[in-house]
Motif scaffolding. Structure first.
Motif, PDB file in Angstrom:
ATOM      1  N   SER A  21       0.827  -1.205   0.000  1.00 17.69           N
ATOM      2  CA  SER A  21       0.000   0.000   0.000  1.00 17.69           C
ATOM      3  C   SER A  21       0.860   1.254   0.000  1.00 17.69           C
ATOM      4  O   SER A  21       0.545   2.245  -0.682  1.00 17.69           O
ATOM      5  CB  SER A  21      -0.933   0.007   1.225  1.00 17.69           C
ATOM      6  N   TYR A  48      -6.440   8.419   0.562  1.00 18.30           N
ATOM      7  CA  TYR A  48      -5.804   7.143   0.220  1.00 18.30           C
ATOM      8  C   TYR A  48      -5.778   6.224   1.445  1.00 18.30           C
ATOM      9  O   TYR A  48      -6.042   5.020   1.333  1.00 18.30           O
ATOM     10  CB  TYR A  48      -4.385   7.387  -0.286  1.00 18.30           C
ATOM     11  N   PHE A  51      -9.013   4.305   2.003  1.00 16.72           N
ATOM     12  CA  PHE A  51      -9.155   3.124   1.142  1.00 16.72           C
ATOM     13  C   PHE A  51      -8.305   1.966   1.678  1.00 16.72           C
ATOM     14  O   PHE A  51      -8.762   0.822   1.732  1.00 16.72           O
ATOM     15  CB  PHE A  51      -8.738   3.452  -0.293  1.00 16.72           C
ATOM     16  N   SER A  54      -9.810   0.453   4.786  1.00 16.50           N
ATOM     17  CA  SER A  54     -11.152  -0.117   4.650  1.00 16.50           C
ATOM     18  C   SER A  54     -11.139  -1.633   4.795  1.00 16.50           C
ATOM     19  O   SER A  54     -12.075  -2.234   5.337  1.00 16.50           O
ATOM     20  CB  SER A  54     -11.777   0.286   3.307  1.00 16.50           C
ATOM     21  N   TRP A  77     -11.361  -2.412  -3.321  1.00 20.87           N
ATOM     22  CA  TRP A  77      -9.995  -1.908  -3.169  1.00 20.87           C
ATOM     23  C   TRP A  77      -8.972  -3.038  -3.266  1.00 20.87           C
ATOM     24  O   TRP A  77      -7.878  -2.861  -3.806  1.00 20.87           O
ATOM     25  CB  TRP A  77      -9.838  -1.166  -1.852  1.00 20.87           C
ATOM     26  N   LEU A  81      -5.913  -2.655  -5.748  1.00 25.58           N
ATOM     27  CA  LEU A  81      -4.543  -2.630  -5.226  1.00 25.58           C
ATOM     28  C   LEU A  81      -3.670  -3.689  -5.900  1.00 25.58           C
ATOM     29  O   LEU A  81      -2.502  -3.428  -6.229  1.00 25.58           O
ATOM     30  CB  LEU A  81      -4.548  -2.849  -3.707  1.00 25.58           C
TER      31      LEU A  81
END
Length: 381
Positions: A21, A48, A51, A54, A77, A81
């Motif tokens: 991430s 960001y 997300f 989450s 997401w 990702l």
């Protein structure tokens, strides 16, 4: 798995997730700075970060509605990702390769960084958009299976589905279509080979509607199911009640003889997440050996691992679990892990036929790239 092993495993996953991430977040920020030099970094980090978190918030004891929204966001997401990470890594590799081969000058021009980042973002948008669209389609696959000469030919049609993952994003929306598609095939038997649920029964928004839909499945000899690794845990008793109310005959290391034409076994999955309460997977070798071999023997076993445990006494093994990787490059992983991760397989003439379906639903990200939601028709000859 021991608590220490579980903690270690979770730590590894969180570390990988955090690192991935961060890497993706920095790449996006650098791209946005090239587009908008005055971008507010704090606002970007907050958006960001929401997300990213989450996926973690989805596991917190939040109100049902809030948890549903955050879980849905986290599911999308997850897929986004994966592709951002994949394509940004490919972009960086291409830049390094170009620099090494003196194709790209040093220092690397900002136009190069902009172009490769834009390509990564556009590819991600393309793959994710296709994946979401494809996850809402249902494909049909058909196999003709010749039973052993020592068994009586049945001419029966088995419909195989697995991995409904009720409670996951989009699962209830597609259920009515699944039932209609099954009924249009006029099956003799419907086999649901595990993962009816998505870990948590309470995640199903309209369980009564889902029950009524499943009750509408029509098959000459009924609907049978076996448990998958996600059909377990704290809400296991509610899951069992749901299955019973849906007129699905659950086989827990048990068998049923269907019209003196077929023996159908259902296995407990070897790795239930949270356990099946008092139920434990049994060794059924002796039971199978004692059966009338003049009837084809079909086994539902959700996870297609250690298929060598089934010998020549079995005619057909039905499995799911793998999702055929669900999204590329996941299929490369499942293909490496399982002897057969999708399709029809038979090691040799004396071995059972194996059919592994990619499933009719999705787990995690509601996307399908390189695989399909499918309903399988099996015609026994």
């Amino acid at each position: 798995m021991s608590k220490i092993g579980m903690i270690f495993g979770i730590s590894i996953m969180l570390s990988f997730y955090g690192g991935s991430s961060y890497y993706v977040g920095i790449k996006i920020l650098k791209f946005l700075k090239l587009l908008f030099p005055q971008i507010n970094v704090t606002v970007y980090v907050v958006i960001y970060g929401f997300f990213v978190l989450s996926l973690i918030f989805a596991f917190l004891p939040l109100p049902t509605t809030v948890k549903g929204i955050i879980s849905g966001l986290g599911s999308y997401w997850m897929g986004i990702l994966i592709y951002l990470l994949l394509f940004f890594l490919v972009a960086d590799f291409m830049v390094i390769l170009g620099k090494t081969l003196n194709i790209i000058p040093a220092p690397i021009p900002s136009t190069v960084h902009f172009s490769v980042s834009l390509a990564a973002l556009l590819l991600t948008i393309g793959f994710v958009s296709y994946g979401i669209y494809n996850a809402n389609q249902i494909k049909h696959v058909s196999y003709d299976i010749q039973t052993k000469e020592t068994t009586s030919s049945t001419g029966m049609k088995i419909i195989l589905i697995s991995d409904l993952h009720l409670g996951a994003v989009g699962s209830e929306k597609r259920l009515e279509n699944i039932v209609n598609e099954i009924n249009n095939l006029n099956p003799d038997i419907v086999c649901i080979a595990g993962d009816i649920f998505n870990d948590d029964y309470t995640a199903i928004q309209k369980p009564d509607r889902a029950i009524n839909l499943l009750k509408n499945i029509t098959a000459t000899y009924g609907v049978y199911g076996s448990l998958g690794n996600h059909d377990a845990g704290k809400t296991f008793n509610q899951m069992i009640n749901f299955i019973e109310r849906s007129n699905i005959k659950l086989l827990n290391d048990e068998f049923v003889i269907i019209d003196e034409k077929l023996v159908l076994f259902g296995r407990l999955d070897p790795s239930p997440i949270g356990g099946y309460g008092e139920l434990k997977r049994k060794v059924i070798t002796e039971t199978i050996a004692s059966l009338d071999t003049n009837m084809p023997i079909v086994v539902m076993d959700h996870t297609p691992s250690k298929i060598e445990q089934y010998g020549e006494e079995i005619d057909l093994l039905l499995a799911g679990h793998t999702h055929s990787g669900q999204i590329f490059p996941g299929n490369l992983i499942t293909n490496a892990v399982f002897e057969v991760d999708y399709g029809h397989y038979q090691k040799d003439a004396a071995s059972p036929h194996v059919v592994v379906t990619s499933g009719v639903g999705t787990w995690g990200m509601p996307m399908r790239v390189g695989s399909n939601n499918e309903i399988v028709s099996i015609n026994l000859k």
